[in-house]
Design a protein around this motif. Structure first.
Motif, PDB file in Angstrom:
ATOM      1  N   ASP A  75       0.819  -1.221   0.000  1.00 49.71           N
ATOM      2  CA  ASP A  75       0.000   0.000   0.000  1.00 49.71           C
ATOM      3  C   ASP A  75       0.848   1.264   0.000  1.00 49.71           C
ATOM      4  OD1 ASP A  75      -2.420  -1.422   0.075  1.00 49.71           O
ATOM      5  OD2 ASP A  75      -2.311  -1.642   2.260  1.00 49.71           O
ATOM      6  N   HIS A  76       2.155   1.119  -0.176  1.00 47.62           N
ATOM      7  CA  HIS A  76       3.022   2.302  -0.227  1.00 47.62           C
ATOM      8  C   HIS A  76       2.617   3.179  -1.422  1.00 47.62           C
ATOM      9  CE1 HIS A  76       6.646   4.773  -0.516  1.00 47.62           C
ATOM     10  NE2 HIS A  76       7.026   4.313   0.661  1.00 47.62           N
ATOM     11  N   PRO A  77       2.584   4.514  -1.258  1.00 44.70           N
ATOM     12  CA  PRO A  77       2.179   5.391  -2.374  1.00 44.70           C
ATOM     13  C   PRO A  77       2.979   5.160  -3.649  1.00 44.70           C
ATOM     14  CG  PRO A  77       2.296   6.629  -0.328  1.00 44.70           C
ATOM     15  CD  PRO A  77       2.832   5.263  -0.021  1.00 44.70           C
ATOM     16  N   ALA A  78       4.247   4.781  -3.532  1.00 48.56           N
ATOM     17  CA  ALA A  78       5.066   4.586  -4.731  1.00 48.56           C
ATOM     18  C   ALA A  78       4.584   3.423  -5.581  1.00 48.56           C
ATOM     19  CB  ALA A  78       6.525   4.372  -4.325  1.00 48.56           C
ATOM     20  N   VAL A  79       3.840   2.493  -4.992  1.00 48.63           N
ATOM     21  CA  VAL A  79       3.306   1.365  -5.771  1.00 48.63           C
ATOM     22  C   VAL A  79       2.308   1.878  -6.792  1.00 48.63           C
ATOM     23  CG1 VAL A  79       1.992  -0.790  -5.640  1.00 48.63           C
ATOM     24  CG2 VAL A  79       3.714  -0.274  -3.894  1.00 48.63           C
ATOM     25  N   ARG A  80       1.523   2.896  -6.410  1.00 48.74           N
ATOM     26  CA  ARG A  80       0.488   3.433  -7.294  1.00 48.74           C
ATOM     27  C   ARG A  80       1.036   4.475  -8.263  1.00 48.74           C
ATOM     28  NH1 ARG A  80      -1.663   3.871  -2.264  1.00 48.74           N
ATOM     29  NH2 ARG A  80      -1.565   6.158  -2.362  1.00 48.74           N
ATOM     30  N   ARG A  81       1.889   5.360  -7.766  1.00 48.62           N
ATOM     31  CA  ARG A  81       2.268   6.499  -8.596  1.00 48.62           C
ATOM     32  C   ARG A  81       3.719   6.473  -9.052  1.00 48.62           C
ATOM     33  NH1 ARG A  81       1.591  10.300  -3.403  1.00 48.62           N
ATOM     34  NH2 ARG A  81       3.725  10.288  -2.586  1.00 48.62           N
ATOM     35  N   GLY A  82       4.503   5.466  -8.589  1.00 42.18           N
ATOM     36  CA  GLY A  82       5.912   5.446  -8.954  1.00 42.18           C
ATOM     37  C   GLY A  82       6.675   6.497  -8.168  1.00 42.18           C
ATOM     38  N   TRP A  83       7.972   6.618  -8.463  1.00 42.13           N
ATOM     39  CA  TRP A  83       8.755   7.631  -7.769  1.00 42.13           C
ATOM     40  C   TRP A  83       9.960   8.062  -8.587  1.00 42.13           C
ATOM     41  CZ3 TRP A  83      10.061   4.386  -2.781  1.00 42.13           C
ATOM     42  CH2 TRP A  83      10.667   3.179  -3.158  1.00 42.13           C
ATOM     43  N   THR A  84      10.347   9.284  -8.330  1.00 37.85           N
ATOM     44  CA  THR A  84      11.546   9.833  -8.943  1.00 37.85           C
ATOM     45  C   THR A  84      12.729   9.575  -8.016  1.00 37.85           C
ATOM     46  OG1 THR A  84      11.286  11.980  -7.880  1.00 37.85           O
ATOM     47  CG2 THR A  84      10.178  11.664  -9.999  1.00 37.85           C
ATOM     48  N   GLU A  85      13.904   9.920  -8.499  1.00 41.68           N
ATOM     49  CA  GLU A  85      15.084   9.798  -7.644  1.00 41.68           C
ATOM     50  C   GLU A  85      14.922  10.629  -6.379  1.00 41.68           C
ATOM     51  OE1 GLU A  85      19.299  11.815  -8.071  1.00 41.68           O
ATOM     52  OE2 GLU A  85      19.238   9.996  -9.310  1.00 41.68           O
ATOM     53  N   ALA A  86      14.398  11.858  -6.523  1.00 43.42           N
ATOM     54  CA  ALA A  86      14.207  12.739  -5.361  1.00 43.42           C
ATOM     55  C   ALA A  86      13.197  12.146  -4.387  1.00 43.42           C
ATOM     56  CB  ALA A  86      13.765  14.124  -5.817  1.00 43.42           C
ATOM     57  N   ASP A  87      12.109  11.572  -4.926  1.00 43.24           N
ATOM     58  CA  ASP A  87      11.108  10.932  -4.056  1.00 43.24           C
ATOM     59  C   ASP A  87      11.740   9.795  -3.254  1.00 43.24           C
ATOM     60  OD1 ASP A  87       9.084  12.569  -5.054  1.00 43.24           O
ATOM     61  OD2 ASP A  87       8.558  11.141  -6.636  1.00 43.24           O
ATOM     62  N   TRP A  88      12.543   8.985  -3.952  1.00 37.56           N
ATOM     63  CA  TRP A  88      13.144   7.820  -3.305  1.00 37.56           C
ATOM     64  C   TRP A  88      14.132   8.253  -2.217  1.00 37.56           C
ATOM     65  CZ3 TRP A  88      18.239   5.972  -3.109  1.00 37.56           C
ATOM     66  CH2 TRP A  88      18.388   4.659  -2.628  1.00 37.56           C
ATOM     67  N   LEU A  89      14.954   9.249  -2.490  1.00 38.33           N
ATOM     68  CA  LEU A  89      15.921   9.721  -1.507  1.00 38.33           C
ATOM     69  C   LEU A  89      15.222  10.294  -0.277  1.00 38.33           C
ATOM     70  CD1 LEU A  89      18.518  11.472  -3.854  1.00 38.33           C
ATOM     71  CD2 LEU A  89      18.858   9.340  -2.580  1.00 38.33           C
ATOM     72  N   ALA A  90      14.091  10.951  -0.476  1.00 35.53           N
ATOM     73  CA  ALA A  90      13.377  11.596   0.631  1.00 35.53           C
ATOM     74  C   ALA A  90      12.521  10.615   1.424  1.00 35.53           C
ATOM     75  CB  ALA A  90      12.500  12.721   0.099  1.00 35.53           C
ATOM     76  N   ALA A  91      12.187   9.473   0.841  1.00 40.41           N
ATOM     77  CA  ALA A  91      11.363   8.478   1.539  1.00 40.41           C
ATOM     78  C   ALA A  91      12.088   7.983   2.790  1.00 40.41           C
ATOM     79  CB  ALA A  91      11.060   7.310   0.598  1.00 40.41           C
ATOM     80  N   GLU A  92      11.334   7.404   3.706  1.00 44.62           N
ATOM     81  CA  GLU A  92      11.943   6.850   4.918  1.00 44.62           C
ATOM     82  C   GLU A  92      12.481   5.455   4.626  1.00 44.62           C
ATOM     83  OE1 GLU A  92      10.480   7.908   8.931  1.00 44.62           O
ATOM     84  OE2 GLU A  92       8.569   8.170   7.894  1.00 44.62           O
ATOM     85  N   HIS A  93      13.778   5.284   4.850  1.00 47.36           N
ATOM     86  CA  HIS A  93      14.448   4.027   4.536  1.00 47.36           C
ATOM     87  C   HIS A  93      14.812   3.279   5.814  1.00 47.36           C
ATOM     88  CE1 HIS A  93      15.318   4.768   0.163  1.00 47.36           C
ATOM     89  NE2 HIS A  93      15.017   6.005   0.555  1.00 47.36           N
ATOM     90  N   ILE A  94      14.837   1.970   5.698  1.00 56.29           N
ATOM     91  CA  ILE A  94      15.382   1.122   6.753  1.00 56.29           C
ATOM     92  C   ILE A  94      16.625   0.439   6.193  1.00 56.29           C
ATOM     93  CG2 ILE A  94      13.868  -0.835   6.141  1.00 56.29           C
ATOM     94  CD1 ILE A  94      13.894  -1.539   9.189  1.00 56.29           C
ATOM     95  N   ALA A  95      17.666   0.356   7.020  1.00 53.37           N
ATOM     96  CA  ALA A  95      18.942  -0.208   6.567  1.00 53.37           C
ATOM     97  C   ALA A  95      19.501  -1.116   7.659  1.00 53.37           C
ATOM     98  CB  ALA A  95      19.942   0.910   6.248  1.00 53.37           C
TER      99      ALA A  95
END
Length: 275
Positions: A148-168
């Motif tokens: 249900d992540h928003p990127a599944v529906r609308r995709g993402w740009t490099e900027a969107d991906w960098l700004a998203a919350e990541h787990i590492a």
């Protein structure tokens, strides 16, 4: 040994023990009490020597009792370690096997050099050149998110991906940089890491109940999509393929037992690539 050599060896043992060890009794020789006390420790030493030198002659997995110690990252395909243990126990049933973590408070170089570990399995941007290395497999870098992540529906740009919350994952040792962040550093980029977890295999479950993004190999991610509400997305940043290796020290390079172990690791990795 011929009789003169036996007599000479016995003399050296008598000098070391301060005891006659063997005394005449009629036509034969009898051990002294001191000699009898030496029998069991001597047998233990001889068995240890046999184990020590048998590896130089060859390794028979059916009868060997050697302990194998493997330090591995759980970034690996989650089927890898269970199948490796099963393969070892099937072909070398008397050999104990220990799976050790690549922990944040220990450096695998020291464990390999000291003989505490036989092989280390994981992925590195550039494997260390002071260790022997065998390539296991390569994998495409993708992103794992809640379905249900928003990127599944609308995709993402490099900027969107960098700004998203990541787990590492937590670094394997102090100062270590994971392959994802090392590559981003080389591009002058940084992602927004808001969570870290030392137990990599638990991260897909965390992602499934949050909006966190995990970026790792496709083979790892695909093991979880059928059982958890997850989706795999392409990364908007181009990454080189993740390369997984096994590393070992020069001290075990020619060991027959260690060679058998490394061949077993390689064959398990090859079988998973075909699935």
């Amino acid at each position: 040994m011929h009789q003169p050599a036996v007599s000479a060896a016995l003399k050296r043992l008598r000098d070391l023990a301060g005891d006659p060890l063997l005394v005449r009794s009629g036509a034969s020789m009898m051990p002294t009490d001191a000699a009898l006390r030496m029998v069991e420790p001597a047998a233990l030493i001889l068995r240890s020597a046999e184990a020590l030198f048998s590896d130089a002659r060859g390794f028979d997995p059916r009868t060997a009792t050697r302990t194998f110690r493997v330090a591995a990252s759980d970034y690996l395909d989650p089927l890898f370690l269970p199948q490796l243990v099963a393969r070892i126990k099937s072909h070398a049933p008397l050999c104990p096997i220990e799976i050790l973590p690549l922990s944040a408070d220990a450096h695998y170089h020291a464990h390999l050099a000291q003989g505490d570990v036989d092989v280390v399995i994981g992925n590195w941007p550039q494997p260390p050149d002071d260790l022997h290395m065998g390539r296991l497999f390569g994998d495409e870098v993708v992103c794992l998110v809640n379905q249900d992540h928003p990127a599944v529906r609308r995709g993402w740009t490099e900027a969107d991906w960098l700004a998203a919350e990541h787990i590492a994952p937590t670094p394997t040792h102090p100062g270590a940089r994971g392959v994802i962040d090392a590559h981003l550093d080389s591009l002058g980029l940084a992602r927004n890491i808001t969570a870290r977890c030392a137990h990599f295999s638990a991260i897909p479950h965390i992602v499934a109940s949050s909006l966190l993004v995990l970026t790792t190999g496709r083979q790892f991610c695909e093991r979880f999509t059928a059982q958890l509400p997850l989706a795999i997305l392409p990364s908007p940043v181009a990454f080189p393929r993740l390369m997984y290796y096994q590393l070992w020290h020069a001290r075990t390079h020619h060991s027959a037992a260690a060679i058998w172990l490394r061949d077993t690791v390689k064959s398990v990795a090859a079988s998973l690539r075909k699935e």
